[in-house]
Design an enzyme around this catalytic site. Sequence first.
Site, mmCIF file in Angstrom:
data_model
loop_
_atom_site.group_PDB
_atom_site.id
_atom_site.type_symbol
_atom_site.label_atom_id
_atom_site.label_comp_id
_atom_site.label_asym_id
_atom_site.label_seq_id
_atom_site.Cartn_x
_atom_site.Cartn_y
_atom_site.Cartn_z
ATOM 1 N N GLY A 273 0.961 -1.577 -0.232
ATOM 2 C CA GLY A 273 0.068 0.242 -0.132
ATOM 3 C C GLY A 273 0.736 1.209 -0.038
ATOM 4 O O GLY A 273 1.805 1.076 0.359
ATOM 5 N N LEU B 140 -1.258 7.302 2.469
ATOM 6 C CA LEU B 140 -0.774 7.914 3.555
ATOM 7 C C LEU B 140 0.357 7.198 4.353
ATOM 8 O O LEU B 140 1.039 7.358 4.725
ATOM 9 C CB LEU B 140 -1.854 9.381 4.364
ATOM 10 N N GLY C 80 1.098 3.807 4.244
ATOM 11 C CA GLY C 80 1.891 3.514 3.759
ATOM 12 C C GLY C 80 3.027 4.041 3.041
ATOM 13 O O GLY C 80 4.445 3.588 2.839
ATOM 14 N N HIS D 272 -21.947 7.837 5.792
ATOM 15 C CA HIS D 272 -21.480 10.079 5.692
ATOM 16 C C HIS D 272 -23.438 10.068 4.826
ATOM 17 O O HIS D 272 -23.127 8.885 4.390
ATOM 18 C CB HIS D 272 -20.169 9.948 4.345
ATOM 19 N N SER E 284 -18.566 16.963 0.882
ATOM 20 C CA SER E 284 -18.112 17.475 2.326
ATOM 21 C C SER E 284 -19.169 17.929 3.397
ATOM 22 O O SER E 284 -19.846 18.749 2.967
ATOM 23 C CB SER E 284 -17.025 18.787 1.787
ATOM 24 N N ARG F 72 -22.181 12.535 12.370
ATOM 25 C CA ARG F 72 -22.365 11.514 10.628
ATOM 26 C C ARG F 72 -23.347 10.375 11.127
ATOM 27 O O ARG F 72 -24.678 9.791 10.220
ATOM 28 C CB ARG F 72 -21.176 11.087 10.967
ATOM 29 N N ARG G 172 -15.819 7.427 13.482
ATOM 30 C CA ARG G 172 -14.645 7.921 13.200
ATOM 31 C C ARG G 172 -15.400 9.536 13.321
ATOM 32 O O ARG G 172 -15.940 9.982 12.312
ATOM 33 C CB ARG G 172 -13.795 7.987 12.035
ATOM 34 N N LEU H 70 -6.561 11.194 8.331
ATOM 35 C CA LEU H 70 -5.479 11.378 7.544
ATOM 36 C C LEU H 70 -4.752 11.798 8.460
ATOM 37 O O LEU H 70 -3.631 11.510 8.271
ATOM 38 C CB LEU H 70 -5.930 12.860 6.930
#
Lengths: 266, 229, 637
Positions: C40, C43, C45, C266, C284, C330, C435, C441
């Site tokens: 992977g 971000l 990996g 989401h 968003s 969410r 989350r 990120l």
Amino acid sequence: MKLTLTIWRQKGPDSKGKFVSYPMDNVNPEMSMLECLDVLNESLAERGEEPVAFEHDCREGICGSCGFMISGVAHGPQPATTVCQLTMRHFKDGEELVLEPWRSRAFPFVKDLVVDRRAFDRIIESGGYISVSTGNAPDGNAIPVGKEESDRAMDAAACIGCGACVAACPNGSAALFTGAKIAHLGILPQGQPERDRRAVRMVAQMHEEGFGSCTNIGECTGVCPKEIPLEVIARMNRDYLGGAWRERKNVVTTIAPVSDWDFAKK
Amino acid sequence: MSSAVASPRDNRAPGFWGSTNGKKAVMAVTGCILFLFIIGHLLGNLQIFESAARLNAYGRLLHNLGELLWIIRGVLLLCVVLHIWATFQLWSRNREARPVGYKVKKSVASSYADRTMYWSGPIVLAFVIFHLLEFTAGTIHPESRFIPGDVYHNVVAGFSVWWVSAWYIFSLILLGMHLRHGLWSMFQSLGLNHPRHTPVLKQAALWIAILITAGYISIPVSVLAGWVR
Amino acid sequence: MKLDARIPSGPIEQAWDKARFDMKLVNPANKRRHTLIVVGSGLAGGSAAATLGELGYNVKCFCFQDSPRRAHSIAAQGGINAAKNYQNDGDSIYRLFYDTVKGGDFRAREANVYRLAQNSVNIIDQCVAQGVPFAREYGGSLENRSFGGAQVSRTFYARGQTGQQLLLGAYQALERQVDTGQVTMFPRSEMLDLIVIDGKARGIIVRNLITGKLSVHIADAVILATGGYGNVYYLSTNAKGSNATAIWRAYKRGALFANPCFTQIHPTCIPVSGDYQSKLTLMSESLRNDGRIWVPKQKGDKRPPDQIPEAERDYYLERRYPSFGNLVPRDVASRNAKAVCDEGRGVGETGLGVYLDFSEAIQRLGEETIRERYGNLFDMYQRITDENPYKVPMRIYPAIHYTMGGLWVDYQLQSTIPGLFVLGEANFSDHGANRLGASALMQGLSDGYFIIPYTVGNYLASTKLEKVSESSADAQAVLSSVQQGVEKLLAIPGKRTVDSFHRELGKIMWDDCGMSRNAAGLKDAIGRIRALREEFWRNLNVPGSSDDLNQSLEKAGRVADFLELGELMCLDALERNESCGGHFREEYQTPDGEAQRDDEHYSYAAAWGYTGPGNPPELNKEPLEFHYVHPSQRSYK
């Protein structure tokens, strides 16, 4: 709506290719170009034929995987839109669309609409970074960056590396791609120490890959899904001209391009 | 093996002239010098509208420069050679950059002038050679006699032939198109770009090209119309 | 199995320092002798491979895309959290830690979350130094914005492309290591199995997607950073290529899979428009700041929105949650949207959508202000739907977005197989049952830049590793089993395409293991998944061959794994008799329809172990202890 997709079919780099026309009934104007290909592929698979190979991943216009020529325009007729977000309502009922892969010596052919864009990775590998190892960084606010500078760097950094610029350029030049990275890093204060070396090495690698020259006509910007401005090419030229002079005593080497996919042969 | 697999890196990079960017910079500088010549030459020529004596005096002035004239001619010739040499090398490289062409290809952003640089250039070159033979050497001077030193007579006599004027006008329009692209492109190739000035420059390039073309064309048109005789 | 999370003793603030001090180090000369595999290049990996290369290890990095820059981290829009407190608004490492544990509905491991909050600060510094063009104030300092689930402004962003810019930073660092020769990159290479020798992870089997060749890669440790498994649902906001194959095959080789049923939905995505739909596009979350969500009061009201009078509209979030209104988290927003659509009050042609209406905001603030705030999102919406959201309310519907579950890892990010480390979304560690926005990120980069470089060194320095060659019998046995697997897929003499199976699986999962779940539905789903899996192996049709680029074959392998993982997700959801975060069991709700956690019985991470084909998986429990943030009922009324 009805459409005819005339698609370049070629099994591999060594086989002979040809255009094959696929009439499509019941194209929903809401579907994306790639979903239209999905539908075609589903019907090909059901008939036992091999589906059309095409690149795609995120399908929201940011990963840069997808892209092919639609009737002579990279990513099709809608400006600032990749083929994954291009909906079929932009075409006329009964229209014939000609789908061709990117054509460039530096993008060796793979299959159907898929080409090999590793040349871009090698250009980045040749200096498209700031050499800062993990743990070396000062506080994020230690170096102020003006809002306008930061915005201009971001304009250039938005490049998704799809290759449309090369595909659309009559000379097959990668100036917009290379310029975008040189501009992004060259504008920021963090990028100054390596600015000369970066420009010289990246330009050298771009040359090594066999891309053509830039004639400043702007076809690249015209098809760029992120509307990277032509200004980045001027920026590359400026950094290159200065860098070539100041780095004139240093030997610059490049990476040999490879088109082979057999990783075991090294 | 991929981009990423450690690859042989004994390839020495091309030098300044070897790189496409370097060649374009050379084309920009030589193009700029030739552009300055075109302006000077036009200003000189327009003296035809003042009087025959004035134009002939200007001609004598140039001839009396002696060695300096040959230096100027040498520089201009060098510029022409470099400009064309670079173009030729880039053209052949660019052809190789796309060995397999497209079945359909459309232009979305470039202008006609942008796309025609490759053939407006050679035609202008052919014209320049013809032009030198007609007005400097006098070897080609159809339907009248070339009189060394009498520039005014040579011009009027030359342009009185309709096809000479037509060829002249056609070539000058192409020169205008060549300038329209080249004028701002040279700034781009030298990396001189500005968020506000560049768009202005692009507009200005169009008007400068039109003015120069109009200025040059005014001479054969005036001759054919009988305003200058 | 007794699960040892190896959490350092002592106060949580010092845990990571203590752990780092206790770790053994590999001296620089010895680092050269170790080969590490990173699967992977997103971000987690990408940052791990780059950093390990910088340290001097020989790294082999694999990705299935044609370039490491295309990993799906690139699609993250909103931002990345960091406890910098640049805004002087009361943020701190402790507050970020607190918000994350609470936002995760008390199903995450406290020590991991605290370390994540600590590292968040260094991440921003590192990314700025790499040249990531974060948004700036006129004075040149970094700008922040607010995000859901927090009362402080701590989100750093680069327009709506934060994930892209952070990934390019990691990608560039990675390419720098490729240039130095420390990292060897293998693009278009998909991991198909894990090689475990003497109980330790020692390598992987990889299929070259262009040539079809299988190859063995041996290493001293294997690091998986292959992302989440949201594509079990077929329609999700994930990239089409995102898959669970690497972690699933590791599970079948003995790694435990924790909390598979924790998936995040989401609330603001563009609704499905037809059967051909291949993926869902996220809009968003920030849109809910100014948009009002509503549906008609009457069932089956097909009038266009502007002809429905105010009195006949139901602003259901504002009605049910007067204090949070449209800004509920969410999971709550998503569940309520599903509920009104299930009542038959959904809008749009499919009836699966609710309005997100900006007309009031436009009246109040003017169209210009709205354009300034959300212009690019409105453009994207219009590009896809051909409707002008300045004039007509947007239609939105929830979609699968992120998976909190993943391979079980200890504090050192090591799975239950020694030498197998798991980073980013692929592991289960930091987000509990839900989350918070702008945290994914952060976790990927924390794991890759700042955790794995230490913990993998500790493993190498404290483990005796026998010499293993690619031609060893163990490795070759795995290779031939993979070979047989590929041939088996191609040999099925059936009629149905891979996508048709995937769609059907996705529908089962969405209907019965999606936004709300119940025991009967889950049991039924397990039965239907088994039947579908049986049909898959009997009636699949994979065109083409195995010796060139064959995208149908790639998909077939991934769907085969999804068909097994889907069942485990349902089983986990069935076993967890409570509602928490993204996992909502209809049987366990408060009288007014909110999630009802059961801390007494379910305050644990459910880590499932593979017990062989056809056998039920074994449930292991890692009890969760909360010494700092005490579990409480979340309320948004």
